[in-house]
Design an enzyme around this catalytic site. Structure first.
Site, PDB file in Angstrom:
ATOM      1  N   CYS A   1       0.737  -1.375  -0.123  1.00 48.05           N
ATOM      2  CA  CYS A   1       0.066  -0.044  -0.114  1.00 48.05           C
ATOM      3  C   CYS A   1       0.982   1.282   0.093  1.00 48.05           C
ATOM      4  O   CYS A   1       2.042   1.398   0.349  1.00 48.05           O
ATOM      5  CB  CYS A   1      -0.747   0.121   1.158  1.00 48.05           C
ATOM      6  SG  CYS A   1      -1.946  -1.411   1.537  1.00 48.05           S
TER       7      CYS A   1
ATOM      8  N   GLY B   1       0.429  -0.097  -5.188  1.00 45.81           N
ATOM      9  CA  GLY B   1      -0.944  -0.866  -5.041  1.00 45.81           C
ATOM     10  C   GLY B   1      -1.917  -0.247  -5.856  1.00 45.81           C
ATOM     11  O   GLY B   1      -2.099   0.831  -6.030  1.00 45.81           O
TER      12      GLY B   1
ATOM     13  N   ASN C   1      -0.083   0.884   5.865  1.00 49.78           N
ATOM     14  CA  ASN C   1       0.819   0.190   4.823  1.00 49.78           C
ATOM     15  C   ASN C   1       1.678  -0.739   5.748  1.00 49.78           C
ATOM     16  O   ASN C   1       2.297  -0.182   6.736  1.00 49.78           O
ATOM     17  CB  ASN C   1       1.731   1.203   4.064  1.00 49.78           C
ATOM     18  CG  ASN C   1       2.968   0.526   3.603  1.00 49.78           C
ATOM     19  OD1 ASN C   1       4.133   1.328   3.304  1.00 49.78           O
ATOM     20  ND2 ASN C   1       2.625  -0.674   3.141  1.00 49.78           N
ATOM     21  N   GLY C   2       1.655  -2.096   5.558  1.00 49.18           N
ATOM     22  CA  GLY C   2       2.380  -3.122   6.333  1.00 49.18           C
ATOM     23  C   GLY C   2       1.436  -4.280   6.699  1.00 49.18           C
ATOM     24  O   GLY C   2       0.497  -4.562   6.073  1.00 49.18           O
TER      25      GLY C   2
ATOM     26  N   TYR D   1      13.319  -2.940  -5.397  1.00 56.54           N
ATOM     27  CA  TYR D   1      12.191  -3.198  -6.364  1.00 56.54           C
ATOM     28  C   TYR D   1      10.844  -2.191  -6.035  1.00 56.54           C
ATOM     29  O   TYR D   1      10.656  -1.556  -6.954  1.00 56.54           O
ATOM     30  CB  TYR D   1      11.855  -4.431  -6.059  1.00 56.54           C
ATOM     31  CG  TYR D   1      10.654  -4.555  -7.212  1.00 56.54           C
ATOM     32  CD1 TYR D   1      10.960  -4.729  -8.452  1.00 56.54           C
ATOM     33  CD2 TYR D   1       9.451  -5.077  -6.581  1.00 56.54           C
ATOM     34  CE1 TYR D   1       9.924  -4.936  -9.304  1.00 56.54           C
ATOM     35  CE2 TYR D   1       8.426  -5.479  -7.337  1.00 56.54           C
ATOM     36  CZ  TYR D   1       8.407  -5.343  -8.941  1.00 56.54           C
ATOM     37  OH  TYR D   1       7.628  -5.608  -9.648  1.00 56.54           O
TER      38      TYR D   1
END
Length: 464
Positions: A5, A32, A106-107, A248
């Site tokens: 996210c 995302g 996010n996580g 990445y």
């Protein structure tokens, strides 16, 4: 690897903060593309709009009419916990002892199931989604404390895993990063306002000035008095930022821990050239995430660099598709070779990672058909042998090709002339940020929180 996210938080006096959040999310869609949403508040009311799809598909001019006010948070999602459906789109809105709260995360919280049971039993919380983010929201809004900083710190003490999050009440925006700093989060200044974002590239698109990263374990509060920060005294000094952010996930124009991601990837490529030299005519990268590393390999080796594969810009990242059949189809549609450049050449092909091993053979077949004489694959990530439980959906260990095959077996399966992975030592040497410390559990199995792996499932040691 499939990411999770992107989040933004905005306090923008004199401006509709929801519109600022929209453009911040637009810059974070590489993190995302399943769903997105924005919550906004004007000091009295809090409203939210979420839907499935891309940011530009979800929001039209009419959708901003109820999203008025100078406070906003936003989210763009790839699911790691919870399925891909509208009920899991964020920001999520909950109510509790402290009032009404919107939250975007996010996580991945690895003890979410246990916390969910406790919240149901203690507070009678009802859950409308299957995501761990709703667990965080209920935990926060029902936490004890006389201020949001106190409630946030109490909540953070109960969470195990990775979280960079933004939350919002009717008149306050909150942000927090887990004590290990696993997922990124940064702060920017725009006029009289403030912006929190997963990556600095979002600040650049908004014309905001990047100030710094949110420190691991830090809580940020934005309200009409400005910005204030708090850090727990007992916050750990160890760091474990996800190394795949550098390899990445992050956009190359983002800054992580004081390091430009593009520069870090160039250094990875240079280290690859030192560790795995080869006689070749041309270096190419698999666009776009490997381009910087390919340039670094070429400069270090003295072998010319060239574009060799052209990416179809209208095909999304292949990891976004959840089914393997669609992922394979996406690879065939995604790249087109420059035959006149490739034909008869001995190629060094630089890739960012090999996870399942399904993409690499397709790419090599494309290059062989274009007339490549030799193909030498060089990979910027070490062999991935362990799954991730910190917010990256990397597949089960049984699906990780390096966990089940040797390097030579992977080379033979892919039909490459040679294959070289960057060493863990080399990767960490060239990727060190100002703060240092990375999570490399997907390579080593050394997780940043104490866990045991039992029958392919993660169990907290404290619960075993």
């Amino acid at each position: 690897p499939r990411e999770e996210c992107g989040v933004v938080g905005v306090y923008s006096p004199g401006t509709e903060a929801s519109r600022v959040a929209f453009f911040g999310l637009f810059a974070l869609q590489h993190r995302g593309q399943e769903s997105a949403g924005i919550a906004a508040a004007d000091g009295h009311q809090l409203n939210v709009h979420t839907d499935m799809g891309l940011v530009t598909q979800i929001f039209r001019e009419r959708d901003f009419l109820p999203l008025s006010g100078e406070f906003a948070i936003g989210h763009t999602r790839y699911s790691t916990t919870g399925t891909s459906q509208l009920c899991n789109a964020q920001p999520l809105v909950v109510e509790g002892l402290a009032g009404k709260l919107a939250l975007a995360h996010n996580g991945n919280i690895i003890n979410a199931s246990q916390l969910k049971v406790q919240l149901k039993e203690q507070w009678g919380c009802r859950f409308n989604s299957t995501t761990d983010s709703e667990v965080i929201a209920h935990q926060l809004v029902n936490a004890p404390g006389n201020s949001w900083e106190e409630r946030m710190f109490h909540c953070m003490r109960t969470l195990e895993g990775a979280f960079s999050l933004v939350a919002m009440t009717e008149d306050t925006v909150l942000a927090a990063r887990d004590p290990l700093g696993i997922r990124p989060l940064c702060i920017g200044k725009m006029g009289e306002g403030w912006i929190i974002a997963s990556e600095s590239c979002a600040l650049d698109h908004l014309g905001a000035k990047y100030l710094r990263d949110v420190s691991p374990g830090e809580v940020i509060v934005l309200d009409r008095d400005g910005m204030r920060s708090a850090v727990r005294k007992e916050s750990t000094k160890s760091r474990a930022m996800c190394i795949f952010e550098h390899i990445y996930f992050a956009r190359p124009d983002s800054v992580l821990d004081g390091t430009l991601v593009y520069s870090a990837r160039q250094e990875m490529g240079a280290q690859l050239a030192r560790e795995h030299p080869v006689d070749a005519d041309l270096v190419i990268g698999i666009p776009d995430s490997s381009t910087a590393a390919a340039v670094g390999y070429a400069r270090e080796s003295g072998i010319p660099y060239s574009d060799g594969l052209i990416k179809n810009r209208y095909v999304g990242r292949t990891f976004i598709e959840p089914e393997q059949r669609l992922r394979d189809l996406g690879v065939r549609q995604k790249f087109n070779p420059l035959t006149e450049v490739i034909k008869g050449q001995r190629l060094v092909v630089v890739d960012d990672s090999i996870v399942r091993g399904t993409t690499t053979p397709h790419v090599i077949r494309v290059l062989r058909r274009a007339g490549a004489k030799e193909i030498h694959i060089r990979v910027c990530a070490p062999p991935i042998k362990f799954p991730c439980y910190m917010g990256v959906d990397m597949a089960d260990q049984s699906e990780l090709i390096a966990a089940n095959k040797t390097v030579e077996e992977i080379r033979a399966m892919a039909n490459a002339d040679s294959l070289g992975f960057l060493s863990i030592e080399g990767l960490l040497r060239v990727s060190k940020g100002e703060q240092g410390g990375f999570c490399d559990a997907c390579f080593t199995g050394n997780y940043p929180v104490p866990v045991q792996l039992q029958l392919g499932k993660l169990v907290l040691e404290s619960e075993t």
